[in-house]
Design a protein around this motif. Structure first.
Motif, PDB file in Angstrom:
ATOM      1  N   ILE A 199       0.841  -1.208   0.000  1.00  0.00           N
ATOM      2  CA  ILE A 199       0.000   0.000   0.000  1.00  0.00           C
ATOM      3  C   ILE A 199       0.872   1.253   0.000  1.00  0.00           C
ATOM      4  CG2 ILE A 199      -1.646   1.318   1.382  1.00  0.00           C
ATOM      5  CD1 ILE A 199      -2.777  -1.367   2.340  1.00  0.00           C
ATOM      6  N   ALA A 200       1.892   1.272   0.862  1.00  0.00           N
ATOM      7  CA  ALA A 200       2.754   2.454   0.935  1.00  0.00           C
ATOM      8  C   ALA A 200       3.508   2.673  -0.378  1.00  0.00           C
ATOM      9  CB  ALA A 200       3.745   2.298   2.089  1.00  0.00           C
ATOM     10  N   ASN A 202       2.606   1.813  -3.441  1.00  0.00           N
ATOM     11  CA  ASN A 202       1.712   2.317  -4.478  1.00  0.00           C
ATOM     12  C   ASN A 202       1.242   3.737  -4.192  1.00  0.00           C
ATOM     13  OD1 ASN A 202       1.019   0.088  -6.573  1.00  0.00           O
ATOM     14  ND2 ASN A 202       1.037  -0.979  -4.619  1.00  0.00           N
ATOM     15  N   LEU A 203       1.034   4.063  -2.917  1.00  0.00           N
ATOM     16  CA  LEU A 203       0.649   5.439  -2.587  1.00  0.00           C
ATOM     17  C   LEU A 203       1.754   6.427  -2.950  1.00  0.00           C
ATOM     18  CD1 LEU A 203      -1.150   5.197   0.887  1.00  0.00           C
ATOM     19  CD2 LEU A 203      -2.119   5.994  -1.272  1.00  0.00           C
ATOM     20  N   THR A 204       2.986   6.075  -2.614  1.00  0.00           N
ATOM     21  CA  THR A 204       4.085   7.006  -2.863  1.00  0.00           C
ATOM     22  C   THR A 204       4.429   7.131  -4.338  1.00  0.00           C
ATOM     23  OG1 THR A 204       5.612   5.185  -2.389  1.00  0.00           O
ATOM     24  CG2 THR A 204       5.117   6.701  -0.599  1.00  0.00           C
ATOM     25  N   VAL A 208      -0.987  10.863  -4.959  1.00  0.00           N
ATOM     26  CA  VAL A 208      -0.921  11.246  -3.539  1.00  0.00           C
ATOM     27  C   VAL A 208       0.537  11.410  -3.107  1.00  0.00           C
ATOM     28  CG1 VAL A 208      -1.504  10.537  -1.194  1.00  0.00           C
ATOM     29  CG2 VAL A 208      -3.096  10.084  -3.054  1.00  0.00           C
ATOM     30  N   GLY A 209       1.367  10.473  -3.475  1.00  0.00           N
ATOM     31  CA  GLY A 209       2.775  10.556  -3.121  1.00  0.00           C
ATOM     32  C   GLY A 209       3.467  11.755  -3.757  1.00  0.00           C
ATOM     33  N   TRP A 212       2.687  14.729  -1.705  1.00  0.00           N
ATOM     34  CA  TRP A 212       3.495  14.741  -0.482  1.00  0.00           C
ATOM     35  C   TRP A 212       4.906  15.232  -0.781  1.00  0.00           C
ATOM     36  CZ3 TRP A 212       1.962   9.092   1.200  1.00  0.00           C
ATOM     37  CH2 TRP A 212       0.667   9.111   1.714  1.00  0.00           C
ATOM     38  N   SER A 235      -3.489  14.145   5.032  1.00  0.00           N
ATOM     39  CA  SER A 235      -3.498  12.770   4.526  1.00  0.00           C
ATOM     40  C   SER A 235      -2.208  12.046   4.885  1.00  0.00           C
ATOM     41  CB  SER A 235      -3.703  12.768   3.010  1.00  0.00           C
ATOM     42  OG  SER A 235      -2.627  13.417   2.352  1.00  0.00           O
ATOM     43  N   VAL A 239      -2.305   8.622   6.997  1.00  0.00           N
ATOM     44  CA  VAL A 239      -1.724   7.363   6.513  1.00  0.00           C
ATOM     45  C   VAL A 239      -0.579   6.911   7.421  1.00  0.00           C
ATOM     46  CG1 VAL A 239      -0.499   6.279   4.595  1.00  0.00           C
ATOM     47  CG2 VAL A 239      -2.404   7.806   4.137  1.00  0.00           C
TER      48      VAL A 239
END
Length: 358
Positions: A199-200, A202-204, A208-209, A212, A235, A239
């Motif tokens: 999950i981390a 793919n998010l980054t 979204v990543g 950030w 967010s 997370v």
């Protein structure tokens, strides 16, 4: 030589943007997964699980969570221990209030509750940053520990103030309590660790990543190009706290079984997870694993070499561990701020060119 890309052709965008574009990396990843899932559960015993595997897997989840906040979003947090305590106490209240619900649900809900608490304490990040934000999160650490110590409802009014994990199962297999099997607790934590890493990762790598990282690199420029600092920072706190809460729930319910908040989730816990991502590498999922592995294995290695082989006193070995960790943090901050993850990337680049120098 080992990472030679000759003969590897990617004809679609999906193939070009995959996590492991080089075939050797991909097969090595599958091999590690195969060993972790199909080999280790049949070989481990209680000593290996409780000394190495469980702390490594649980701290890796916490390091991933803190790395998202610090390494990817550029925020500062010294309240990791407090957020782990939120996950632990939330899991404890859920386990005692709903004994028939699966442990999977309890741990995930503990992460969700911690995410809400993390967003609440992340609100100051909209107005302050750097040193001031570090002090605000440090205040969260002390406040949460004080709260769980002073409000008896959190520990079900027990006389000792300690919380104990009752026996709970998943699909008929005991996960918590004194009668658990080593392979069951290992696989239970491994599932959460793998899911957190995927999950981390793919998010980054997604939008979204990128938001950030835009906030991390220059928040004013990010706001000008359309990134909303409110949603991006909150967010990241949500997370990050979700993963930290899951690690706290596993740390209490599966690993220790009984905790007292001041000892298990004090300020030292916050610094320990922070040291993991500094040594492992900021802004890297692999760095979170590397830092957790290093700081979990270091005390075991020092005990074997210093106490068992050389016969040194235990307190000398404990002090030596602090000296080594402190020296490594200074060295990494000066010589290689991106930690072990960057050293691994450099080594892979060298292997791609070897034996040719250019």
């Amino acid at each position: 030589m080992f990472y030679r890309e000759a003969g590897e052709f990617r004809t679609t965008y999906k193939e070009d943007s995959q996590t492991f574009p080089i075939r050797f990396d991909r097969w090595r990843y599958y091999f590690v997964l195969f060993v972790a899932i199909c080999v280790i559960p049949f070989m481990v015993n209680d000593y290996w699980v409780n000394s190495i595997f469980l702390p490594f897997l649980i701290y890796a989840i916490a390091a991933i969570g803190l790395n998202i906040l610090v390494g990817y979003c550029g925020q500062v947090s010294l309240g990791t221990g407090g957020f782990m305590a939120v996950g632990a106490y939330a899991c404890y209240k859920l386990m005692t209030a709903f004994p028939d619900v699966s442990m999977f649900i309890h741990v995930i809900l503990a992460g969700v509750i911690t995410a809400g608490v993390g967003m609440l304490f992340g609100l100051p990040s909209l107005r302050i940053k750097g040193f001031y934000l570090a002090v605000a999160t440090l205040a969260a650490q002390f406040f949460l520990v004080w709260l769980f110590n002073r409000v008896p409802w959190f520990y079900n009014y027990s006389a000792s103030g300690q919380i104990n994990a009752p026996e709970r199962d998943t699909f008929g297999i005991l996960i918590t309590g004194p009668n658990t099997e080593a392979w069951a607790t290992y696989l239970f934590c491994l599932i959460f660790t793998l899911a957190s890493a995927i999950i981390a990762r793919n998010l980054t790598r997604g939008s979204v990543g990128r938001k950030w990282m835009a906030i991390r690199d220059m928040d004013i420029a990010a706001e000008i190009i359309g990134v909303n600092p409110l949603t991006a920072k909150l967010s990241a706190f949500a997370v990050s706290s979700f993963f930290v809460g899951i690690s706290g729930a596993l740390f209490f319910s599966v690993y220790l079984g009984a905790v007292e908040v001041g000892e298990a989730f004090g300020i030292n816990k916050s610094f320990l997870v922070l040291f993991m991502i500094i040594i492992g590498g900021l802004g890297s999922i692999f760095g979170s694993f590397a830092g957790a592995a290093f700081l979990v294995l270091l005390p075991v290695a020092l005990k074997v070499v210093g106490v068992d082989w050389l016969g040194w006193p235990t307190d000398i070995v404990a002090h030596l561990q602090l000296v080594i960790v402190g020296a490594l943090i200074i060295v990494f901050l000066i010589a290689e701020p991106h930690g072990i993850a960057q050293l691994w990337r450099v080594a892979k680049e060298k292997l791609r060119l070897w034996p040719f120098p250019h």
